[in-house]
Design a protein around this motif. Structure first.
Motif, PDB file in Angstrom:
ATOM      1  N   ILE A 190     -10.586  -8.872 -12.300  1.00 37.32           N
ATOM      2  CA  ILE A 190      -9.122  -8.827 -12.366  1.00 37.32           C
ATOM      3  C   ILE A 190      -8.613  -8.512 -10.964  1.00 37.32           C
ATOM      4  N   GLU A 191      -7.969  -9.467 -10.335  1.00 41.34           N
ATOM      5  CA  GLU A 191      -7.525  -9.291  -8.951  1.00 41.34           C
ATOM      6  C   GLU A 191      -6.051  -8.893  -8.891  1.00 41.34           C
ATOM      7  N   THR A 192      -5.583  -8.603  -7.676  1.00 42.76           N
ATOM      8  CA  THR A 192      -4.176  -8.215  -7.483  1.00 42.76           C
ATOM      9  C   THR A 192      -3.552  -8.951  -6.303  1.00 42.76           C
ATOM     10  N   CYS A 193      -4.040 -10.165  -6.055  1.00 41.09           N
ATOM     11  CA  CYS A 193      -3.530 -10.952  -4.929  1.00 41.09           C
ATOM     12  C   CYS A 193      -3.293 -12.414  -5.317  1.00 41.09           C
ATOM     13  N   GLU A 194      -3.377 -12.735  -6.601  1.00 39.33           N
ATOM     14  CA  GLU A 194      -3.329 -14.133  -7.028  1.00 39.33           C
ATOM     15  C   GLU A 194      -2.013 -14.805  -6.678  1.00 39.33           C
ATOM     16  N   GLU A 195      -0.897 -14.095  -6.873  1.00 44.43           N
ATOM     17  CA  GLU A 195       0.405 -14.697  -6.618  1.00 44.43           C
ATOM     18  C   GLU A 195       0.675 -14.891  -5.126  1.00 44.43           C
ATOM     19  N   SER A 196      -0.222 -14.402  -4.288  1.00 45.28           N
ATOM     20  CA  SER A 196      -0.136 -14.642  -2.848  1.00 45.28           C
ATOM     21  C   SER A 196      -1.152 -15.678  -2.386  1.00 45.28           C
TER      22      SER A 196
ATOM     23  N   GLY B  80      -7.961  -2.343   3.514  1.00 42.97           N
ATOM     24  CA  GLY B  80      -6.909  -3.255   3.926  1.00 42.97           C
ATOM     25  C   GLY B  80      -6.641  -4.396   2.969  1.00 42.97           C
ATOM     26  N   ARG B  81      -7.402  -4.468   1.876  1.00 39.10           N
ATOM     27  CA  ARG B  81      -7.209  -5.548   0.905  1.00 39.10           C
ATOM     28  C   ARG B  81      -6.786  -4.983  -0.448  1.00 39.10           C
ATOM     29  N   THR B  82      -6.131  -5.826  -1.219  1.00 46.50           N
ATOM     30  CA  THR B  82      -5.709  -5.421  -2.558  1.00 46.50           C
ATOM     31  C   THR B  82      -6.935  -5.162  -3.429  1.00 46.50           C
ATOM     32  N   PRO B  83      -6.860  -4.189  -4.331  1.00 45.52           N
ATOM     33  CA  PRO B  83      -8.043  -3.826  -5.123  1.00 45.52           C
ATOM     34  C   PRO B  83      -8.349  -4.835  -6.232  1.00 45.52           C
TER      35      PRO B  83
ATOM     36  N   ILE C  73       1.074  -1.628  -6.906  1.00 44.71           N
ATOM     37  CA  ILE C  73      -0.149  -2.316  -7.318  1.00 44.71           C
ATOM     38  C   ILE C  73      -1.199  -1.286  -7.720  1.00 44.71           C
ATOM     39  N   GLU C  74      -1.299  -0.221  -6.959  1.00 42.01           N
ATOM     40  CA  GLU C  74      -2.237   0.850  -7.304  1.00 42.01           C
ATOM     41  C   GLU C  74      -1.925   1.426  -8.683  1.00 42.01           C
TER      42      GLU C  74
ATOM     43  N   GLN D 209       0.825  -1.209   0.000  1.00 48.02           N
ATOM     44  CA  GLN D 209       0.000   0.000   0.000  1.00 48.02           C
ATOM     45  C   GLN D 209       0.858   1.257   0.000  1.00 48.02           C
ATOM     46  N   ALA D 210       1.892   1.274   0.845  1.00 46.98           N
ATOM     47  CA  ALA D 210       2.768   2.445   0.908  1.00 46.98           C
ATOM     48  C   ALA D 210       3.546   2.634  -0.388  1.00 46.98           C
ATOM     49  N   HIS D 211       3.976   1.551  -0.993  1.00 49.52           N
ATOM     50  CA  HIS D 211       4.762   1.646  -2.226  1.00 49.52           C
ATOM     51  C   HIS D 211       3.928   2.091  -3.425  1.00 49.52           C
TER      52      HIS D 211
END
Length: 485
Positions: A166-172, A79-82, A51-52, A46-48
């Motif tokens: 389209i998610e942004t947490c798949e690789e986790s 608190g979750r990836t968009p 992903i946004e 989030q800080a970096h």
């Protein structure tokens, strides 16, 4: 007999070729340059803001296309990836079902070993391939999905309702995705077809349908024997090596000579029709099933050898049998800094691939108990699975029976755009969404495919996106959506 196409095939090919040349490839070059690592690998995501950034870039690209009837939203839960969600209303009369298209924008970390003129965040196009992290796995998916819809619109083709997720947490491990599915479920509608673009291909000569995916457990196994390092001349022989203890613990799990996993609970019976499909696929690919890997030279100067050179067994090993990999290590200094010190601890990052029919969380609980109980020398042994507590591990997926219309549509699209029939192949990787969707929409058909063909090397060095294959796949997807009854 292959049914006549519902679209003008030459016009469709021209459209998607222009889309990839003029619009998609430049966007993916920019995307590759952004180190938008998945939250497991960048806890400060989030800080970096990376992903946004890729989410905003992708959203801007879609909105600039102005596809008739397409609306797009960035959905957020604190608190979750968009998640990117797009929707296109149906134009096919009496159509009540939804086509759900899926991909992800988060990436694996850099890894080492990239060719000297390549890098994970330095995109380069060479010999029809776009090199760099994430283009093939699978940043291309959103761009290809929207362009497939746009191709239908360009021909005025009737189509069912289409949504994109389209998610942004798949690789986790997609640990944020269930929460979004709960929120979005009323907007998904009656999903009749899932088009997942995050999978692989047996070669670049035909369209490939993924028939099954393995599950996965990742986590850190740590063995602690001292509170600080001790001179090895003083302590060795008295203080047991943390590495030796770790080896003993892993021996409970794996036969080191064969690689076979020992606990019966990590295995399942392979369905007979999947064995038959493996035989058919082996007849197409032959020795390429194992020869395409970058083998090192062995002790005698010949190539190192696989666990089996039987193509059928090789396919089953990598898709239906559990396998352990050690993907990281901690507690060991680099060779240049390795003094004569008995180290206080050793930690391994484990990746345990599970057969498609083994439940992921239950297997993770079993694995934790197996590794931690009755530690040798009363050492402190811990295994911490990745993911949220109570939701460890990812369950694999075995595709439902294929409806005749979908089989015919994919086979016809493969023949028209690749000149070869549809191929069927299991994949050894994991897509957590597929099991979740099959539970939520048990009657839905699944078109799981992708661009990760031979040597594309997702997650490793020199990852590439085969641009021509991706172009033809985009056209094939458009045809299949048009054929949805």
């Amino acid at each position: 007999m292959t049914p006549a196409p519902l679209l003008d095939t030459p016009a469709l090919s021209r459209f998607v070729e222009e889309a990839w040349r003029e619009r998609i490839t430049p966007a993916l070059v920019d995307y590759v340059a952004v180190p938008a690592k998945s939250p497991m690998f960048d806890p400060s995501w989030q800080a970096h803001g990376l992903i946004e950034r890729v989410v905003r870039d992708a959203a801007a690209w879609v909105e600039a296309r102005k596809v008739p009837g397409l609306t797009l939203e960035v959905v957020r839960i604190e608190g979750r990836t968009p998640v990117l969600f797009f929707e296109v209303a149906a134009t096919k009369p009496a159509s009540t079902q939804t086509v759900l298209m899926y991909g992800h924008l988060d990436k694996q970390p850099e890894f080492s070993g990239w060719r000297s003129d390549l890098g994970p965040w330095t995109p380069k196009i060479e010999a029809g391939k776009l090199y760099g992290r994430g283009g093939a796995d699978d940043g291309y998916a959103l761009y290809a999905a929207v362009s497939a819809v746009e191709a239908l619109k360009a021909q005025g083709a009737a189509h069912p309702r289409i949504v994109g997720l389209i998610e942004t947490c798949e690789e986790s491990g997609s640990f944020d995705l269930p929460a979004y599915l709960d929120v979005l479920r009323p907007r998904l509608g009656d999903v009749g077809l899932v088009v997942c673009l995050d999978s692989g291909a047996g070669n670049y000569d035909q369209l490939w349908l993924t028939t099954n995916l393995r599950g996965n457990i990742t986590g850190t196994l740590k063995v602690e024997i001292l509170t600080e390092g001790i001179h090895s001349g003083d302590a060795s022989g008295l203080v047991p090596s943390s590495f030796r203890i770790l080896r003993q613990v892993l021996d409970r799990l794996e036969d080191a000579r064969s690689g076979q996993l020992l606990p019966a609970g990590f295995h399942c019976e392979i369905p007979a029709h999947r064995v038959d499909e493996a035989r058919a696929t082996a007849a197409i690919l032959g020795e390429a099933v194992w020869k395409n890997y970058p083998w090192a030279c062995g002790a005698d100067g010949g190539l190192a050898l696989p666990t089996t050179d039987d193509p059928v067994e090789a396919l089953l090993n990598r898709t239906w049998r559990p396998t352990l990999s050690v993907t990281g290590v901690d507690g060991m200094p680099s060779l240049a800094n390795a003094g004569n010190v008995l180290r206080p601890y050793t930690a391994f990052k484990l990746s345990l691939r599970l057969p498609p029919l083994v439940e992921g969380h239950e297997a993770a609980v079993q694995l934790k108990a197996l590794l931690e109980d009755n530690a040798p020398y009363n050492a402190k042994v811990t295994f911490e699975p990745d993911g949220r507590v109570g939701n460890w591990g990812a369950t694999g997926w075995n595709a439902p029976g294929l409806a005749p219309w979908l089989r015919q549509a994919m086979d016809g699209a493969s023949l028209r755009h690749f000149g070869a029939p549809l191929g069927y192949i299991g994949q050894g990787g994991t897509i957590p969404l597929m099991n979740l969707l099959q539970q939520g929409f048990p009657a839905a058909q699944m078109m799981v495919c992708g661009v990760l063909g031979p040597k594309s090397n997702a997650h490793g060095p020199n990852e590439f996106l085969h641009l021509e294959y991706a172009t033809r796949l985009t056209a094939a997807v458009a045809e299949v959506i048009a054929a949805h009854p």
